[in-house]
Design an enzyme around this catalytic site. Structure first.
Site, PDB file in Angstrom:
ATOM      1  N   GLY A 202       4.067  -2.897   3.474  1.00  0.00           N
ATOM      2  CA  GLY A 202       4.174  -1.696   2.641  1.00  0.00           C
ATOM      3  C   GLY A 202       3.190  -1.769   1.500  1.00  0.00           C
ATOM      4  O   GLY A 202       2.175  -2.471   1.581  1.00  0.00           O
ATOM      5  N   VAL A 206       5.683  -2.553  -4.330  1.00  0.00           N
ATOM      6  CA  VAL A 206       6.928  -3.134  -3.808  1.00  0.00           C
ATOM      7  C   VAL A 206       6.678  -4.576  -3.354  1.00  0.00           C
ATOM      8  O   VAL A 206       7.569  -5.419  -3.459  1.00  0.00           O
ATOM      9  CB  VAL A 206       7.510  -2.254  -2.673  1.00  0.00           C
ATOM     10  N   GLY A 207       5.459  -4.854  -2.924  1.00  0.00           N
ATOM     11  CA  GLY A 207       5.114  -6.238  -2.572  1.00  0.00           C
ATOM     12  C   GLY A 207       5.409  -7.187  -3.728  1.00  0.00           C
ATOM     13  O   GLY A 207       5.923  -8.300  -3.541  1.00  0.00           O
ATOM     14  N   GLU A 224       2.195  -7.799   4.003  1.00  0.00           N
ATOM     15  CA  GLU A 224       1.183  -7.007   4.719  1.00  0.00           C
ATOM     16  C   GLU A 224       1.004  -5.724   3.922  1.00  0.00           C
ATOM     17  O   GLU A 224       1.797  -4.792   4.059  1.00  0.00           O
ATOM     18  CB  GLU A 224       1.661  -6.717   6.149  1.00  0.00           C
ATOM     19  N   CYS A 258      -2.914   1.804   7.458  1.00  0.00           N
ATOM     20  CA  CYS A 258      -3.290   0.837   6.417  1.00  0.00           C
ATOM     21  C   CYS A 258      -4.742   0.384   6.557  1.00  0.00           C
ATOM     22  O   CYS A 258      -5.396   0.088   5.572  1.00  0.00           O
ATOM     23  CB  CYS A 258      -2.363  -0.369   6.464  1.00  0.00           C
TER      24      CYS A 258
HETATM   25  P1  NAD Z   1       7.738   2.670   2.340  1.00  0.00           P
HETATM   26  O1  NAD Z   1       7.882   3.654   1.242  1.00  0.00           O
HETATM   27  O2  NAD Z   1       8.453   2.904   3.633  1.00  0.00           O
HETATM   28  O3  NAD Z   1       8.152   1.253   1.738  1.00  0.00           O
HETATM   29  C1  NAD Z   1       8.084   0.075   2.524  1.00  0.00           C
HETATM   30  C2  NAD Z   1       9.457  -0.582   2.535  1.00  0.00           C
HETATM   31  O4  NAD Z   1       9.786  -1.018   1.228  1.00  0.00           O
HETATM   32  C3  NAD Z   1      10.574   0.358   2.995  1.00  0.00           C
HETATM   33  O5  NAD Z   1      11.370  -0.309   3.945  1.00  0.00           O
HETATM   34  C4  NAD Z   1      11.305   0.657   1.713  1.00  0.00           C
HETATM   35  O6  NAD Z   1      12.694   0.882   1.918  1.00  0.00           O
HETATM   36  C5  NAD Z   1      11.089  -0.571   0.876  1.00  0.00           C
HETATM   37  N1  NAD Z   1      11.117  -0.288  -0.558  1.00  0.00           N
HETATM   38  C6  NAD Z   1      10.592   0.797  -1.182  1.00  0.00           C
HETATM   39  N2  NAD Z   1      10.792   0.720  -2.507  1.00  0.00           N
HETATM   40  C7  NAD Z   1      11.445  -0.452  -2.734  1.00  0.00           C
HETATM   41  C8  NAD Z   1      11.936  -1.116  -3.907  1.00  0.00           C
HETATM   42  N3  NAD Z   1      11.788  -0.576  -5.113  1.00  0.00           N
HETATM   43  N4  NAD Z   1      12.551  -2.293  -3.746  1.00  0.00           N
HETATM   44  C9  NAD Z   1      12.704  -2.838  -2.524  1.00  0.00           C
HETATM   45  N5  NAD Z   1      12.271  -2.255  -1.389  1.00  0.00           N
HETATM   46  C10 NAD Z   1      11.660  -1.086  -1.488  1.00  0.00           C
HETATM   47  O7  NAD Z   1       6.222   2.481   2.750  1.00  0.00           O
HETATM   48  P2  NAD Z   1       4.939   2.430   1.837  1.00  0.00           P
HETATM   49  O8  NAD Z   1       4.979   1.264   0.935  1.00  0.00           O
HETATM   50  O9  NAD Z   1       4.631   3.766   1.276  1.00  0.00           O
HETATM   51  O10 NAD Z   1       3.912   2.138   3.012  1.00  0.00           O
HETATM   52  C11 NAD Z   1       2.587   2.467   2.907  1.00  0.00           C
HETATM   53  C12 NAD Z   1       1.786   1.255   2.431  1.00  0.00           C
HETATM   54  O11 NAD Z   1       1.945   0.222   3.384  1.00  0.00           O
HETATM   55  C13 NAD Z   1       0.309   1.534   2.358  1.00  0.00           C
HETATM   56  O12 NAD Z   1      -0.212   0.913   1.213  1.00  0.00           O
HETATM   57  C14 NAD Z   1      -0.230   0.870   3.608  1.00  0.00           C
HETATM   58  O13 NAD Z   1      -1.577   0.485   3.487  1.00  0.00           O
HETATM   59  C15 NAD Z   1       0.689  -0.303   3.745  1.00  0.00           C
HETATM   60  N6  NAD Z   1       0.771  -0.737   5.128  1.00  0.00           N
HETATM   61  C16 NAD Z   1       0.284  -1.972   5.414  1.00  0.00           C
HETATM   62  C17 NAD Z   1       0.298  -2.406   6.731  1.00  0.00           C
HETATM   63  C18 NAD Z   1      -0.235  -3.761   7.085  1.00  0.00           C
HETATM   64  O14 NAD Z   1       0.028  -4.191   8.193  1.00  0.00           O
HETATM   65  N7  NAD Z   1      -0.960  -4.436   6.213  1.00  0.00           N
HETATM   66  C19 NAD Z   1       0.839  -1.601   7.732  1.00  0.00           C
HETATM   67  C20 NAD Z   1       1.343  -0.374   7.391  1.00  0.00           C
HETATM   68  C21 NAD Z   1       1.309   0.052   6.074  1.00  0.00           C
END
Ligand code: NAD
Length: 470
Positions: A202, A206-207, A224, A258
């Site tokens: 994600g 959040v990471g 990731e 991503c």
């Molecule tokens: P998202 O909003 O679905 O969040 C990802 C996860 O984090 C979800 O399961 C969500 O419930 C959880 N989450 C959200 N907020 C949280 C919090 N405050 N505390 C704990 N958990 C929480 O998805 P996103 O982050 O918008 O995804 C898009 C991002 O992911 C982009 O930056 C994209 O580049 C990256 N991405 C990376 C890869 C990779 O393989 N490197 C693949 C797909 C997406």
């Protein structure tokens, strides 16, 4: 703590709270059922059945969440997992074998090995853009390595989340794999637990939350993440090929990828030619009105639609630029005359908007990239080996494809992951197995001989010997 929606066959031994959930998985793990090769392969078979028997449901969920065209959904969300499972089936027995390593003189006589052990109870948190694949591909690795798993799909892709919650318990060993649906409160509750590994995909914000939570228990993490992946096109590039591949890679899944090329840095000598070809390619791929094209996906929700529409305000549009909130549509858009300080260059675009920036030289492109965070992917279109090498030597990125975009994902031997701000750790193929395994060093020694060299009382002679050995 919020009540967790744990999806499994309703049973008195499946309590709804995170700590009970982890506890029950841990008990099962410690019983050893997940360790044998046969169990791991049985889970691969089960996943394969799920993919085959529920393929229509998966495609329908992805269509509902993101308007994904079937070809894109199959290739990037289902086909990739089939390939991964096939690889695991072929290789798992050899990956699991203790690896014999060299034993130096100082440890002789003896034999040295590296054993791969499952880590234990792991948490996989998935995002919404490839909501099936980003959940199930790490799951393949976790199960191949013999772990128990809690899978938390993204609540943002609600149909796919519900699908995973419905079908995973019907196919996989429910004592080892649970699906927890939900958003921030549920994920926060899960993150308080003591996991043996957390695999998060994600955004970087959040990471950081995940890493902070993991640090309390010293839990290892794989992150990731994403970021702005540059695409450099030098003046030796094959323009027709570059235009086709960039346009396809950018507008696949409406740019919500991503590893999509986030922006293009093109040598000023070929800027106009590339731009014209890319504009032509958009029309060739999606027709005069891409809104009518069955081959172009939709934006996940109104919030992201508004964000993308905001990036288009005042932009110099070479093609596209139309938006329709009701249909969550943003046209495949190419922007020209983009300045580095424009909003579209501030953060990962994550949508069908492609800024194109002219640069005076390859070195200027390299410097541009190096002034920004380390990207998840970097692409370089050039027919000059010297230029390709210069880009590789003078930049860094999670991964790179030369003369194409994101095709490295199709190579399981390539560790897929980021560096710095774009992530930590990697997976795919054997790398997934390694990510979810502990590499335990084992030295086996016979009881005899037992030379007194290391034991007290020490002496100058013993020390001389030790110096020779070490
Ligand atoms: P998202 O909003 O679905 O969040 C990802 C996860 O984090 C979800 O399961 C969500 O419930 C959880 N989450 C959200 N907020 C949280 C919090 N405050 N505390 C704990 N958990 C929480 O998805 P996103 O982050 O918008 O995804 C898009 C991002 O992911 C982009 O930056 C994209 O580049 C990256 N991405 C990376 C890869 C990779 O393989 N490197 C693949 C797909 C997406």
């Amino acid at each position: 703590m919020p009540e967790l929606r744990v999806v499994s066959p309703p049973s008195p031994d499946v309590p709804g709270q995170a700590s009970d959930l982890v506890g029950s998985l841990r008990t099962y793990f410690e019983g050893g059922s997940t360790k044998p090769l046969a169990w791991r392969l049985s889970q691969m078979d089960a996943l394969e059945h799920l993919l085959r028997e529920r393929e229509r449901d998966i495609l329908a969920a992805l269509r509902a969440d993101l308007g994904k065209p079937e070809t894109e959904a199959y290739s990037s969300e289902i086909g990739m997992i089939h390939s991964e499972i096939r690889l695991v089936r072929r290789k798992l027995a050899s990956w699991m074998k203790p690896e014999r390593v060299r034993t130096p003189l100082v440890a002789m006589p003896g034999r040295s090995y590296v054993h791969r052990e499952p880590l234990g109870v792991t948490l996989i948190i998935a995002p919404w853009n490839y909501p099936f694949q980003t959940a199930v591909l790490p799951l393949v690795g976790a199960l191949a390595a013999g772990n128990c798993v809690v899978l938390k799909p993204s609540e943002v892709a609600a149909r796919t989340s519900a699908l995973l919650a419905k079908w995973i318990p019907k196919y996989l060993d429910t004592k080892a794999v649970r699906v927890v649906e939900g958003g921030v409160p549920e994920t926060t509750a899960l993150l308080r637990e003591n996991w043996d590994h957390i695999f998060y995909t994600g955004n970087a914000r959040v990471g950081r939350i995940v890493m902070e939570a993991a640090s309390k228990h010293l839990t290892p993490v794989t992150l990731e993440l994403g970021g702005k992946s540059p695409c450099i096109v030098d003046d030796t590039a094959d323009l027709d090929t570059a235009a086709k591949r960039i346009v396809h890679g950018k507008f696949f899944n409406a740019g919500q990828t991503c590893v999509a090329p986030d922006y293009v840095l093109v040598h000023e000598r070929i800027h106009d030619a590339l731009l014209n070809r890319m504009v032509g390619t958009v029309r060739e791929f999606y027709g005069d009105d891409p809104k009518q094209s069955p081959d172009f996906a939709r934006i996940i929700n109104a919030r992201h639609h508004a964000r993308l529409a905001g990036l288009l305000e005042g932009a110099d549009v070479a093609t596209g630029g139309q938006t329709d909130l009701e249909r969550l549509y943003v046209a495949p858009t190419i922007l020209k005359n983009v300045r580095p300080e424009d909003a579209v260059m501030a953060e990962e675009i994550f949508g069908p908007i492609l800024p194109v920036i002219a640069v005076p030289s390859l070195d200027a492109a390299i410097a541009f990239v190096n002034r920004r965070e380390k990207p998840l992917a970097l692409y370089c279109f050039s027919t000059s080996k010297a230029a390709q090498d210069r880009v590789l030597r003078n930049t860094t990125a999670g991964d790179t494809t030369i003369n194409h975009v994101w095709m490295h994902l199709g190579v399981p031997e390539i560790p897929f992951g980021g560096v710095g701000e774009s992530g930590t750790g990697a997976y795919h193929g054997r790398h997934s197995f390694e990510t979810f395994s502990h590499r335990r060093g084992v030295l086996k020694k016979p009881t005899l001989p037992d030379p007194p060299l290391m034991f007290p009382p020490y002496s100058a002679r013993k020390l001389r010997w030790i110096k020779r050995l070490l």
